[in-house]
Design a protein around this motif. Structure first.
Motif, PDB file in Angstrom:
ATOM      1  N   UNK A 110     -60.678 -40.049  24.118  1.00  0.00           N
ATOM      2  CA  UNK A 110     -61.963 -39.381  23.864  1.00  0.00           C
ATOM      3  C   UNK A 110     -61.779 -37.866  23.798  1.00  0.00           C
ATOM      4  N   UNK A 111     -60.901 -37.333  24.638  1.00  0.00           N
ATOM      5  CA  UNK A 111     -60.655 -35.886  24.623  1.00  0.00           C
ATOM      6  C   UNK A 111     -59.966 -35.445  23.334  1.00  0.00           C
ATOM      7  N   UNK A 112     -59.257 -36.362  22.662  1.00  0.00           N
ATOM      8  CA  UNK A 112     -58.564 -36.014  21.421  1.00  0.00           C
ATOM      9  C   UNK A 112     -59.475 -36.040  20.201  1.00  0.00           C
ATOM     10  N   UNK A 113     -60.524 -36.848  20.250  1.00  0.00           N
ATOM     11  CA  UNK A 113     -61.376 -37.025  19.070  1.00  0.00           C
ATOM     12  C   UNK A 113     -61.955 -35.703  18.563  1.00  0.00           C
ATOM     13  N   UNK A 114     -62.523 -34.830  19.426  1.00  0.00           N
ATOM     14  CA  UNK A 114     -63.079 -33.575  18.906  1.00  0.00           C
ATOM     15  C   UNK A 114     -62.050 -32.644  18.271  1.00  0.00           C
ATOM     16  N   UNK A 115     -60.755 -32.838  18.563  1.00  0.00           N
ATOM     17  CA  UNK A 115     -59.751 -31.957  17.966  1.00  0.00           C
ATOM     18  C   UNK A 115     -59.591 -32.202  16.470  1.00  0.00           C
ATOM     19  N   UNK A 116     -60.209 -33.279  15.948  1.00  0.00           N
ATOM     20  CA  UNK A 116     -60.207 -33.507  14.502  1.00  0.00           C
ATOM     21  C   UNK A 116     -60.881 -32.332  13.792  1.00  0.00           C
ATOM     22  N   UNK A 117     -61.781 -31.648  14.502  1.00  0.00           N
ATOM     23  CA  UNK A 117     -62.444 -30.472  13.932  1.00  0.00           C
ATOM     24  C   UNK A 117     -61.409 -29.405  13.568  1.00  0.00           C
ATOM     25  N   UNK A 118     -60.356 -29.295  14.361  1.00  0.00           N
ATOM     26  CA  UNK A 118     -59.311 -28.317  14.058  1.00  0.00           C
ATOM     27  C   UNK A 118     -58.625 -28.651  12.732  1.00  0.00           C
ATOM     28  N   UNK A 119     -58.381 -29.926  12.503  1.00  0.00           N
ATOM     29  CA  UNK A 119     -57.770 -30.349  11.239  1.00  0.00           C
ATOM     30  C   UNK A 119     -58.683 -30.024  10.057  1.00  0.00           C
ATOM     31  N   UNK A 120     -59.975 -30.314  10.229  1.00  0.00           N
ATOM     32  CA  UNK A 120     -60.929 -30.028   9.151  1.00  0.00           C
ATOM     33  C   UNK A 120     -60.988 -28.529   8.870  1.00  0.00           C
ATOM     34  N   UNK A 121     -60.972 -27.719   9.935  1.00  0.00           N
ATOM     35  CA  UNK A 121     -61.029 -26.263   9.772  1.00  0.00           C
ATOM     36  C   UNK A 121     -59.804 -25.752   9.027  1.00  0.00           C
ATOM     37  N   UNK A 122     -58.621 -26.229   9.418  1.00  0.00           N
ATOM     38  CA  UNK A 122     -57.389 -25.799   8.746  1.00  0.00           C
ATOM     39  C   UNK A 122     -57.386 -26.248   7.287  1.00  0.00           C
ATOM     40  N   UNK A 123     -57.885 -27.435   7.032  1.00  0.00           N
ATOM     41  CA  UNK A 123     -57.925 -27.938   5.656  1.00  0.00           C
ATOM     42  C   UNK A 123     -58.865 -27.095   4.800  1.00  0.00           C
ATOM     43  N   UNK A 124     -60.004 -26.695   5.365  1.00  0.00           N
ATOM     44  CA  UNK A 124     -60.959 -25.875   4.611  1.00  0.00           C
ATOM     45  C   UNK A 124     -60.427 -24.460   4.382  1.00  0.00           C
ATOM     46  N   UNK A 125     -59.674 -23.931   5.341  1.00  0.00           N
ATOM     47  CA  UNK A 125     -59.159 -22.570   5.217  1.00  0.00           C
ATOM     48  C   UNK A 125     -57.881 -22.495   4.383  1.00  0.00           C
ATOM     49  N   UNK A 126     -57.236 -23.629   4.166  1.00  0.00           N
ATOM     50  CA  UNK A 126     -55.976 -23.640   3.442  1.00  0.00           C
ATOM     51  C   UNK A 126     -56.179 -23.306   1.970  1.00  0.00           C
ATOM     52  N   UNK A 127     -55.258 -22.500   1.409  1.00  0.00           N
ATOM     53  CA  UNK A 127     -55.327 -22.171  -0.018  1.00  0.00           C
ATOM     54  C   UNK A 127     -55.057 -23.409  -0.872  1.00  0.00           C
ATOM     55  N   UNK A 128     -54.244 -24.332  -0.341  1.00  0.00           N
ATOM     56  CA  UNK A 128     -53.928 -25.564  -1.056  1.00  0.00           C
ATOM     57  C   UNK A 128     -53.984 -26.722  -0.070  1.00  0.00           C
ATOM     58  N   UNK A 129     -55.162 -27.340   0.076  1.00  0.00           N
ATOM     59  CA  UNK A 129     -55.302 -28.427   1.060  1.00  0.00           C
ATOM     60  C   UNK A 129     -54.302 -29.558   0.861  1.00  0.00           C
ATOM     61  N   UNK A 130     -53.845 -29.746  -0.379  1.00  0.00           N
ATOM     62  CA  UNK A 130     -52.912 -30.839  -0.641  1.00  0.00           C
ATOM     63  C   UNK A 130     -51.545 -30.590  -0.015  1.00  0.00           C
ATOM     64  N   UNK A 131     -51.291 -29.340   0.381  1.00  0.00           N
ATOM     65  CA  UNK A 131     -49.986 -29.014   0.959  1.00  0.00           C
ATOM     66  C   UNK A 131     -49.880 -29.373   2.438  1.00  0.00           C
ATOM     67  N   UNK A 132     -50.987 -29.782   3.050  1.00  0.00           N
ATOM     68  CA  UNK A 132     -50.955 -30.156   4.460  1.00  0.00           C
ATOM     69  C   UNK A 132     -50.069 -31.384   4.663  1.00  0.00           C
ATOM     70  N   UNK A 133     -49.277 -31.342   5.710  1.00  0.00           N
ATOM     71  CA  UNK A 133     -48.401 -32.477   6.036  1.00  0.00           C
ATOM     72  C   UNK A 133     -49.202 -33.501   6.835  1.00  0.00           C
ATOM     73  N   UNK A 134     -49.946 -34.336   6.121  1.00  0.00           N
ATOM     74  CA  UNK A 134     -50.804 -35.317   6.791  1.00  0.00           C
ATOM     75  C   UNK A 134     -49.994 -36.348   7.572  1.00  0.00           C
ATOM     76  N   UNK A 135     -48.820 -36.696   7.052  1.00  0.00           N
ATOM     77  CA  UNK A 135     -47.975 -37.651   7.768  1.00  0.00           C
ATOM     78  C   UNK A 135     -47.497 -37.083   9.088  1.00  0.00           C
ATOM     79  N   UNK A 136     -47.093 -35.818   9.062  1.00  0.00           N
ATOM     80  CA  UNK A 136     -46.650 -35.170  10.293  1.00  0.00           C
ATOM     81  C   UNK A 136     -47.772 -35.028  11.300  1.00  0.00           C
ATOM     82  N   UNK A 137     -48.980 -34.699  10.807  1.00  0.00           N
ATOM     83  CA  UNK A 137     -50.134 -34.556  11.696  1.00  0.00           C
ATOM     84  C   UNK A 137     -50.494 -35.901  12.322  1.00  0.00           C
ATOM     85  N   UNK A 138     -50.480 -36.973  11.500  1.00  0.00           N
ATOM     86  CA  UNK A 138     -50.776 -38.310  12.030  1.00  0.00           C
ATOM     87  C   UNK A 138     -49.731 -38.718  13.069  1.00  0.00           C
ATOM     88  N   UNK A 139     -48.456 -38.420  12.795  1.00  0.00           N
ATOM     89  CA  UNK A 139     -47.402 -38.726  13.759  1.00  0.00           C
ATOM     90  C   UNK A 139     -47.555 -37.940  15.046  1.00  0.00           C
TER      91      UNK A 139
END
Length: 244
Positions: free
Chosen positions: A108-137
């Motif tokens: 439950x404490x980890x769920x709100x940290x998804x907001x950090x991922x959304x924030x980084x994705x919105x601020x990124x110049x190229x959202x497709x460059x995010x390492x989603x596999x690494x983040x999921x791992x």
């Protein structure tokens, strides 16, 4: 086991302690990731969540022992452990119920940290460059790390009726498992001989491995084995104290 699980969850969230623990975890992460300049994601120049996964283990080192320190310590302190042991429950059901409740709180404490991922994705110049596999791992590794710390915390709580002592034992044991083996491997006496095996015995080696986005069966086996060992030691501790 389900009754124990529900009781622990209700007890944790029926007081302000549970909410304060989770809020402090999120607040500490928020300050470190977006406010403090040395660790800020905004000053890093790269769109990734690596600082979160490097700092979260250190925060969990304090948070999870605070969550688990009352698991069995309060049962012995109030005298309800003897009553609980007479119920039609096996030792494994009692231990597993408390352990799973702690893991759920960590999740439950980890769920709100998804907001950090959304924030980084919105601020990124190229959202497709995010390492989603690494983040999921990394999230998988962080959840497994939280599960190990929870197992250690439950074991520590089974050793004493003083929750503060259980808190301190859990912090020390988690610290040794996460940082200790890696530090020992760097000693001159082990360099070039047993240093690699000492690193493999520690949590940090396997957590970093999973955080790269590669789910290795050896890492999963390590996490499951340590969790099983700590829960087994918890059962032995409870049986010994009840028999005494």
């Amino acid at each position: 086991m389900l009754a124990i699980f529900k009781k622990e969850i209700h007890q944790f969230f029926s007081s302000i302690t549970g909410y304060v623990a989770i809020i402090l975890f999120l607040l500490a992460n928020g300050l470190l990731l977006f406010v403090f300049p040395d660790t800020s994601l905004l000053d890093d120049g790269y769109a990734n969540l690596d600082p979160l996964f490097k700092l979260a283990p250190l925060i969990y080192l304090l948070l999870i022992p605070a969550i688990t320190m009352r698991s069995f310590a309060d049962e012995f302190k109030t005298g309800t452990m003897e009553l609980l042991s007479t119920k039609p429950l096996s030792w494994w059901q009692i231990v597993t119920g408390k352990f799973l409740a702690g893991v759920l709180v960590v999740f439950i404490s980890l769920i709100p940290t998804i907001v950090y991922y959304i924030a980084i994705r919105q601020l990124s110049a190229n959202p497709a460059s995010l390492d989603n596999g690494g983040i999921a791992g990394s999230y998988t590794g962080l959840l497994l790390l939280g599960a190990i710390f929870t197992a250690i915390g439950v074991w520590s709580s089974s050793l004493t009726s003083n929750s503060v002592v259980a808190f301190l034992i859990a912090i020390f044991t988690c610290f040794i498992f996460y940082y200790g083996f890696d530090a020992f491997s760097k000693l001159p006496a082990f360099t070039g001989s047993a240093d690699y095996y000492l690193q493999m015995a520690g949590i940090q080696f396997h957590y970093v491995s999973i955080s790269r986005g590669v789910i290795d069966s050896r890492d999963i086996i390590y996490f499951v084995s340590v969790i099983g060992l700590m829960l087994y030691l918890t059962r032995l501790s409870l049986q010994r104290r009840i028999w005494d």
